[in-house]
Write an enzyme that holds these catalytic residues in place. Structure first.
Site, PDB file in Angstrom:
ATOM      1  N   THR A  55      26.275  24.369   0.313  1.00 22.40           N
ATOM      2  CA  THR A  55      25.836  24.287  -1.078  1.00 22.40           C
ATOM      3  C   THR A  55      24.503  24.988  -1.283  1.00 22.40           C
ATOM      4  O   THR A  55      24.249  25.560  -2.342  1.00 22.40           O
ATOM      5  CB  THR A  55      25.721  22.804  -1.487  1.00 22.40           C
ATOM      6  OG1 THR A  55      27.023  22.248  -1.446  1.00 22.40           O
ATOM      7  CG2 THR A  55      25.168  22.639  -2.887  1.00 22.40           C
ATOM      8  N   TYR A  68      31.497  24.304  -8.202  1.00 20.13           N
ATOM      9  CA  TYR A  68      30.776  25.363  -7.507  1.00 20.13           C
ATOM     10  C   TYR A  68      31.462  25.679  -6.202  1.00 20.13           C
ATOM     11  O   TYR A  68      32.281  24.924  -5.707  1.00 20.13           O
ATOM     12  CB  TYR A  68      29.327  24.939  -7.243  1.00 20.13           C
ATOM     13  CG  TYR A  68      29.193  23.830  -6.234  1.00 20.13           C
ATOM     14  CD1 TYR A  68      29.264  22.500  -6.630  1.00 20.13           C
ATOM     15  CD2 TYR A  68      29.009  24.110  -4.889  1.00 20.13           C
ATOM     16  CE1 TYR A  68      29.155  21.486  -5.701  1.00 20.13           C
ATOM     17  CE2 TYR A  68      28.890  23.097  -3.966  1.00 20.13           C
ATOM     18  CZ  TYR A  68      28.967  21.791  -4.371  1.00 20.13           C
ATOM     19  OH  TYR A  68      28.857  20.795  -3.449  1.00 20.13           O
ATOM     20  N   THR A 134      26.044  20.265   3.914  1.00 20.89           N
ATOM     21  CA  THR A 134      25.637  18.915   4.328  1.00 20.89           C
ATOM     22  C   THR A 134      26.787  18.097   4.919  1.00 20.89           C
ATOM     23  O   THR A 134      26.539  17.121   5.615  1.00 20.89           O
ATOM     24  CB  THR A 134      25.042  18.144   3.140  1.00 20.89           C
ATOM     25  OG1 THR A 134      26.004  18.077   2.093  1.00 20.89           O
ATOM     26  CG2 THR A 134      23.772  18.795   2.646  1.00 20.89           C
ATOM     27  N   ASP A 135      28.034  18.498   4.633  1.00 17.65           N
ATOM     28  CA  ASP A 135      29.166  17.656   5.047  1.00 17.65           C
ATOM     29  C   ASP A 135      29.213  17.436   6.559  1.00 17.65           C
ATOM     30  O   ASP A 135      29.476  16.327   7.023  1.00 17.65           O
ATOM     31  CB  ASP A 135      30.496  18.277   4.590  1.00 17.65           C
ATOM     32  CG  ASP A 135      30.698  18.170   3.085  1.00 17.65           C
ATOM     33  OD1 ASP A 135      29.891  17.500   2.419  1.00 17.65           O
ATOM     34  OD2 ASP A 135      31.679  18.758   2.581  1.00 17.65           O
ATOM     35  N   LYS A 207      25.275  11.300   6.834  1.00 19.83           N
ATOM     36  CA  LYS A 207      25.397  11.482   5.380  1.00 19.83           C
ATOM     37  C   LYS A 207      26.001  10.204   4.806  1.00 19.83           C
ATOM     38  O   LYS A 207      27.091   9.797   5.211  1.00 19.83           O
ATOM     39  CB  LYS A 207      26.277  12.704   5.088  1.00 19.83           C
ATOM     40  CG  LYS A 207      26.341  13.059   3.615  1.00 19.83           C
ATOM     41  CD  LYS A 207      27.113  14.363   3.369  1.00 19.83           C
ATOM     42  CE  LYS A 207      27.107  14.684   1.877  1.00 19.83           C
ATOM     43  NZ  LYS A 207      27.818  15.924   1.555  1.00 19.83           N
ATOM     44  N   GLU A 325      35.147  -7.978  22.204  1.00 19.87           N
ATOM     45  CA  GLU A 325      36.498  -8.377  21.771  1.00 19.87           C
ATOM     46  C   GLU A 325      37.573  -7.584  22.502  1.00 19.87           C
ATOM     47  O   GLU A 325      38.728  -7.984  22.540  1.00 19.87           O
ATOM     48  CB  GLU A 325      36.652  -8.141  20.268  1.00 19.87           C
ATOM     49  CG  GLU A 325      35.928  -9.146  19.394  1.00 19.87           C
ATOM     50  CD  GLU A 325      36.301  -8.935  17.927  1.00 19.87           C
ATOM     51  OE1 GLU A 325      37.274  -9.568  17.482  1.00 19.87           O
ATOM     52  OE2 GLU A 325      35.628  -8.142  17.257  1.00 19.87           O
TER      53      GLU A 325
HETATM   54  N1  GLU Z   1      31.339  20.900   1.330  1.00 21.53           N
HETATM   55  C1  GLU Z   1      30.188  21.733   1.244  1.00 21.53           C
HETATM   56  C2  GLU Z   1      29.475  21.895   2.558  1.00 21.53           C
HETATM   57  O1  GLU Z   1      29.320  20.980   3.323  1.00 21.53           O
HETATM   58  C3  GLU Z   1      29.290  21.259   0.181  1.00 21.53           C
HETATM   59  C4  GLU Z   1      28.417  20.094   0.562  1.00 21.53           C
HETATM   60  C5  GLU Z   1      26.996  20.531   0.766  1.00 21.53           C
HETATM   61  O2  GLU Z   1      26.683  21.537   1.328  1.00 21.53           O
HETATM   62  O3  GLU Z   1      26.175  19.759   0.294  1.00 21.53           O
HETATM   63  O4  GLU Z   1      29.041  22.976   2.839  1.00 21.53           O
END
Ligand code: GLU
Length: 370
Positions: A55, A68, A134-135, A207, A325
Site C-alpha cells: 500500500t 486501490y 503490511t499483510d 498485524k 492438554e
Molecule cells: N494487501 C496489501 C499488502 O499487504 C495491502 C495492505 C498494506 O500494504 O497495507 O501489500
C-alpha cells in the site's frame, strides 16, 4: 522552544499533493534515552531502500482508501515524495519487486536476503529500509531476522492508507523508518518494523486490525520503542548478544502448511497437507494450541511419518505450552510458545531447510529464539 518544523508532502505518481503539515515540538524528556534526528551534514549515513510494493507504493482516489492497488509506485518515487528525508541520510533506492504483500514469496525473500548481505559485506550501506505491504510484513521481518547476522539496522516499513488519500500515512512512516535506520541506537537490535510512530521487533509484532493505522502491536511484549520526527526512544538498551542466525537453506524453503482449528474439525486439512507433500504442519489451534480428537489423531499419524508437526494458536496473545492438554512427548509434537502460526511456519521452514527435523531438536530451536 526546541522544535523541528517538518512538512511532509506526498507525491502521487509524479504530481505533488500536499498531504500533511506537521509541527513537531521536542517532547518532554522521559526516563528513556532520546536521540535527535540527524541534521544536514556532509557525512550523512548511507541508507539503501529496497522497495517491494504494498500500500505504501499505491495510489487511490483522494477521498478514501477504497479501491486501490497495492504496488505501482517505485521506491525512488516514494522517497521523492518525502521532502526532508534527504536531510536524514544519503539514500539509494532499488526495486526488488512491486507486489502487494499477499504475493510475497520465497523467491523475493531470498532476493532481499542476498541483496542485504551483499550491501553490508561490501560496505555499501549503513542501514537498510525495506518498503513492504503490511499483510505479510511480520513474516518477511521474522524471516530476515532469523537469517541475518548484521549489527546494522534493517527496518521494514509500510502504510495502511494509499498515497494520495487525505489520511495517507506512508510519507511519515517512511521518514521515521529512515530516521530509525540511521540511529546508532538501532544497532544490534536485529530487524525492526516501524509503523505509526512505533518501533517493533518482528519476533513479537503482529498485524491486529484490518484497516487501522495502529494495526501493528506486540501483544506479549509491547513495542521496542517510539519514534517521531524529532526523537527516537527505545525502552531498553540493545542486547549485548544476539542469537546465532540460521543459514539460508541452499535448496530453498520446504512446503509447510498452516491448518486452522475450528469446532467440529475433522482430519481433512491435515491429511490433505500430507498428501500434498508438506514437510511440516503448523496448527493454528484453539486456545493453548488444541484441536479436535480427529485432528490431533491425524497430526500424530503425520508426525509418525516424519512430518514436523508444530502446535501454535489462533488466539492473538499468550503462549502455547507443552504437555498441558495435549501429550506432546507421546505424540511427537513441537509447540511454538509465543510464535503465531505464520511465524512458526517460517521458522519450521528454515529449520527443515537446515536439516533439523527431529521433534526434540525443532523444539530446542523454538525455545532458543527468545
Ligand atoms: N494487501 C496489501 C499488502 O499487504 C495491502 C495492505 C498494506 O500494504 O497495507 O501489500
Amino acid at each position: 522552544m526546541n522544535g523541528n518544523d517538518v512538512r511532509l508532502i506526498g507525491l502521487r505518481q509524479g504530481l505533488v499533493a500536499a498531504l500533511l503539515s506537521l509541527t513537531v515540538g521536542m517532547h518532554a524528556t522521559g526516563a528513556v534515552a532520546q536521540q535527535p534526528v540527524a541534521s544536514q551534514s556532509r557525512n550523512l549515513p548511507r541508507i539503501l531502500v529496497l522497495a517491494t510494493g504494498g500500500t505504501i507504493a499505491s495510489t487511490s482516489d483522494a477521498r478514501s482508501a477504497i479501491g486501490y492497488n497495492a504496488g505501482g509506485i517505485t521506491g525512488e518515487q516514494l522517497i521523492a515524495g518525502v521532502p526532508g528525508i534527504e536531510k536524514l541520510a544519503s539514500i539509494k533506492a532499488e526495486q526488488i519487486s512491486n507486489v502487494g504483500s499477499q504475493d510475497m514469496s520465497n523467491k523475493i525473500w531470498y532476493q532481499l536476503a542476498e541483496r542485504i548481505k551483499e550491501a553490508f559485506d561490501k560496505n555499501e550501506a549503513d542501514g537498510v529500509v525495506i518498503t513492504h505491504g503490511t499483510d505479510t510484513m511480520e513474516e518477511t521481518g521474522f524471516f530476515l531476522d532469523s537469517i541475518l547476522a548484521t549489527k546494522k539496522p534493517v527496518v521494514l516499513v509500510g502504510s495502511m492508507r494509499p498515497g494520495g488519500t487525505n489520511s495517507a500515512d506512508g510519507p511519515l512512516n517512511l521518514y521515521e523508518a529512515v530516521e530509525v535506520a540511521t540511529s546508532p541506537q538501532s544497532a544490534n537490535r536485529g530487524v525492526l518494523i516501524v509503523m505509526n510512530d512505533t518501533i517493533h521487533s518482528p519476533r513479537w509484532v503482529t498485524k491486529t486490525h484490518s484497516t487501522a493505522v495502529q494495526t501493528f502491536q506486540s501483544p506479549n511484549s509491547g513495542p521496542l520503542g517510539y519514534v517521531d520526527p524529532a526523537s527516537i526512544r527505545y525502552l531498553s538498551p540493545a542486547p549485548t548478544s544476539r542469537k546465532k542466525p540460521l543459514d539460508l537453506p541452499k535448496s530453498g524453503l520446504p512446503r509447510v502448511e498452516i491448518v486452522y482449528a475450528h469446532a467440529d474439525m475433522d482430519a481433512n486439512q491435515i491429511e490433505d497437507a500430507v498428501q500434498h507433500d508438506a514437510k511440516g504442519i503448523v496448527l493454528a489451534g484453539d486456545g493453548d494450541g488444541n484441536a479436535s480428537k480427529a485432528a490431533l489423531d491425524a497430526m500424530e499419524a503425520a508426525a509418525r511419518k516424519g512430518v514436523v508437526v508444530v502446535r501454535s494458536t489462533r488466539v492473538s496473545s499468550g503462549f502455547v505450552n507443552r504437555n498441558v492438554e495435549v501429550p506432546d512427548d507421546k505424540n511427537g509434537f513441537v509447540v511454538s510458545y509465543d510464535l503465531n502460526a505464520q511465524k512458526a511456519r517460517v521458522l519450521t521452514q528454515l529449520l527443515i531447510g537446515n536439516g533439523v527435523t527431529a521433534p526434540e531438536q525443532v523444539q530446542k530451536a523454538f525455545q532458543a529464539t527468545y
